[in-house]
Scaffold this motif. Structure first.
Motif, short mmCIF file in Angstrom:
data_model
loop_
_atom_site.label_atom_id
_atom_site.label_comp_id
_atom_site.label_asym_id
_atom_site.label_seq_id
_atom_site.Cartn_x
_atom_site.Cartn_y
_atom_site.Cartn_z
N THR A 275 -35.08 9.15 4.24
CA THR A 275 -35.81 8.05 3.61
C THR A 275 -34.95 6.78 3.52
O THR A 275 -35.49 5.68 3.49
CB THR A 275 -36.27 8.45 2.20
OG1 THR A 275 -35.12 8.78 1.40
CG2 THR A 275 -37.20 9.66 2.27
N SER A 276 -33.63 6.95 3.47
CA SER A 276 -32.74 5.78 3.35
C SER A 276 -32.41 5.24 4.74
O SER A 276 -32.28 6.00 5.70
CB SER A 276 -31.45 6.18 2.63
OG SER A 276 -31.72 6.67 1.35
N PRO A 277 -32.29 3.94 4.85
CA PRO A 277 -31.92 3.36 6.15
C PRO A 277 -30.49 3.77 6.51
O PRO A 277 -29.66 4.00 5.63
CB PRO A 277 -32.02 1.85 5.90
CG PRO A 277 -31.84 1.70 4.42
CD PRO A 277 -32.46 2.92 3.81
N PRO A 278 -30.18 3.87 7.79
CA PRO A 278 -28.82 4.24 8.19
C PRO A 278 -27.83 3.17 7.74
O PRO A 278 -28.19 1.98 7.63
CB PRO A 278 -28.92 4.30 9.72
CG PRO A 278 -30.10 3.46 10.07
CD PRO A 278 -31.06 3.62 8.94
N PRO A 279 -26.60 3.56 7.43
CA PRO A 279 -25.62 2.57 6.98
C PRO A 279 -25.31 1.55 8.07
O PRO A 279 -25.37 1.87 9.26
CB PRO A 279 -24.39 3.43 6.65
CG PRO A 279 -24.56 4.68 7.47
CD PRO A 279 -26.04 4.91 7.53
N ARG A 283 -21.51 -1.76 14.95
CA ARG A 283 -22.48 -1.89 16.04
C ARG A 283 -23.75 -2.61 15.59
O ARG A 283 -24.48 -3.17 16.40
CB ARG A 283 -22.85 -0.51 16.59
CG ARG A 283 -21.71 0.18 17.31
CD ARG A 283 -22.19 1.41 18.04
NE ARG A 283 -23.20 1.10 19.06
CZ ARG A 283 -22.91 0.63 20.27
NH1 ARG A 283 -21.66 0.41 20.62
NH2 ARG A 283 -23.87 0.39 21.13
N THR A 284 -24.01 -2.59 14.28
CA THR A 284 -25.26 -3.18 13.79
C THR A 284 -25.07 -4.39 12.88
O THR A 284 -26.04 -4.98 12.43
CB THR A 284 -26.10 -2.12 13.05
OG1 THR A 284 -25.33 -1.60 11.95
CG2 THR A 284 -26.49 -0.99 13.98
N TYR A 285 -23.82 -4.76 12.59
CA TYR A 285 -23.59 -5.93 11.74
C TYR A 285 -24.22 -7.18 12.36
O TYR A 285 -24.17 -7.40 13.57
CB TYR A 285 -22.10 -6.22 11.59
CG TYR A 285 -21.33 -5.25 10.72
CD1 TYR A 285 -21.94 -4.54 9.70
CD2 TYR A 285 -19.96 -5.07 10.91
CE1 TYR A 285 -21.23 -3.67 8.91
CE2 TYR A 285 -19.23 -4.20 10.13
CZ TYR A 285 -19.86 -3.50 9.13
OH TYR A 285 -19.15 -2.63 8.36
N THR A 286 -24.79 -8.00 11.49
CA THR A 286 -25.16 -9.36 11.86
C THR A 286 -24.19 -10.29 11.14
O THR A 286 -23.36 -9.84 10.34
CB THR A 286 -26.61 -9.68 11.47
OG1 THR A 286 -26.71 -9.62 10.03
CG2 THR A 286 -27.58 -8.68 12.10
N MET A 287 -24.29 -11.58 11.38
CA MET A 287 -23.39 -12.51 10.72
C MET A 287 -23.53 -12.45 9.21
O MET A 287 -22.56 -12.71 8.48
CB MET A 287 -23.65 -13.93 11.22
CG MET A 287 -23.26 -14.15 12.67
SD MET A 287 -21.49 -13.87 12.97
CE MET A 287 -20.76 -15.20 12.01
#
Length: 301
Positions: A275-279, A283-287
Motif C-alpha cells: 500500500t505504501s509507495p516505494p522509497p 534512480r528516482t530522485y527529482t530536483m
C-alpha cells in the motif's frame, strides 16, 4: 543543444512543481546531472549527503599521473572535490612503496556530482571514489585499454574468504588509507574485512573500524572522505566512525552476519506492504528531493 534546453526547462519548472507536487512532471535528477559534461563555475563545495546531493566546483583528476590512471574514461566520472583528488594522488604514491606501479582509479563523481545515470547510489558530492583491486603493472594504458580491461576479484565465489588475488600489499594499502585522517570509512567485501580482522596486530586495531563490509566490493574498494572543514552544506555521515570506534574495531558478531544471514537469509513470514509507495532512491530522485542549492549548481555556466 538538447542538454541546455532540457536543463532550462527542468529548472524553470521547479517553482511550479513545488507549488503543485502532484504534477510529477519533473525530469529525473540523474538525467539532468548525467547530461552535464563540465563542472559548475563555483567554489568547490560538497552539497548534501553522499547519496543525496550534488557538488559545486569539482576538479578533474587528470586521466594519467605519475602514479595513477583513471579508468573507464567514457563515463566522465573522474571529477571530485580537491581533497579527494589530492588524497588519491597521495594514496597512489604510497602504492609504489608496496611494489605496485600505482593505482587504477575507478569512478569518483560526475562533473557536477548528483545522482548518476547508473551504477552508484552514492558518489554524489565528490567525496567518494573507487580504487581497483587490480595492481597496475604499467601506467601507459590507452583509452581503449582502459575501457576493455577489468579489475580482479579478491574473494572466493562463496563470498566467505579472500582468494589468492588478495595479497599483503592489498592489506597494507587499505590500512594506509584507513589511517589517513581525511578518510571517514572504506567499503570492502566482507571477506576482506574478515581477513583483516584475523591478521591485524592486536596492539594496533583502531583503524579497522573504518573498514566496513558491504556487498558488491570484491573488485574494488570504495573510499569515502569526511566533509572538509568549512563545508557547511555537506552532511556528515552518521554515526561517524569515531563514534563507532568506541565500540571496538568492528570485528564482532555484526561482521559474522555477512557470511551467515546475509548469504543465507532466514525466510520472512511477514507480508510485504503493497500500500505504501516505494522509497525514493538515486534512480528516482527529482530536483525536489535534493538540496535546493543543487538547482544553482545546474544553472551555473
Amino acid at each position: 543543444m538538447i542538454r541546455p534546453i532540457l536543463r532550462a526547462l527542468a529548472l524553470a519548472a521547479l517553482p511550479l512543481l513545488a507549488a503543485a507536487p502532484a504534477l510529477q512532471a519533473e525530469p529525473l535528477a540523474r538525467q539532468l546531472f548525467g547530461a552535464e559534461n563540465r563542472p559548475s563555475r563555483q567554489q568547490p563545495s560538497p552539497i548534501g549527503f553522499y547519496s543525496k546531493g550534488c557538488a559545486a566546483g569539482l576538479v578533474q583528476m587528470p586521466e594519467s599521473g605519475p602514479t595513477w590512471q583513471a579508468m573507464r574514461l567514457s563515463r566522465n566520472r573522474n571529477w571530485g572535490q580537491p581533497e579527494m583528488v589530492q588524497f588519491l594522488a597521495d594514496l597512489s604514491a604510497y602504492a609504489t612503496r608496496l611494489g605496485w606501479a600505482g593505482l587504477y582509479i575507478g569512478d569518483i563523481s560526475q562533473p557536477r556530482g548528483g545522482p548518476m545515470t547508473g551504477g552508484h547510489a552514492s558518489h554524489q558530492i565528490g567525496l567518494d571514489a573507487d580504487v581497483w583491486m587490480l595492481p597496475p603493472r604499467r601506467l601507459n594504458l590507452s583509452r581503449a585499454e582502459r575501457e576493455s580491461i577489468s579489475s580482479i576479484s579478491v574473494r572466493t565465489e562463496d563470498q566467505r574468504r579472500v582468494n589468492a588475488n588478495y595479497t599483503p600489499a592489498h592489506a597494507a594499502l587499505l590500512k594506509a588509507a584507513a589511517g589517513d585522517p581525511r578518510v571517514d570509512r572504506i567499503f570492502v567485501a566482507a571477506a576482506v574485512k574478515i581477513e583483516m580482522c584475523r591478521t591485524a596486530s592486536r596492539a594496533d586495531r583502531a583503524w579497522l573500524q573504518k573498514i566496513r563490509p558491504i556487498a558488491g566490493h570484491n573488485t574494488h574498494f570504495h573510499v569515502r572522505l569526511k566533509c572538509p572543514r568549512g563545508a557547511r552544506l555537506c552532511e556528515t555521515q552518521s554515526p561517524t566512525v569515531a563514534e563507532l570506534s568506541k565500540g571496538g574495531d568492528g570485528c564482532d558478531d555484526t561482521l559474522t552476519w555477512w557470511v551467515t544471514d546475509y548469504l543465507n537469509p532466514p525466510k520472512s513470514t511477514a507480508r510485504p506492504d503493497r500500500t505504501s509507495p516505494p522509497p525514493r532512491t538515486a534512480r528516482t530522485y527529482t530536483m525536489a528531493d535534493l538540496p535546493r542549492q543543487c538547482a544553482s549548481v545546474l544553472r551555473s555556466d
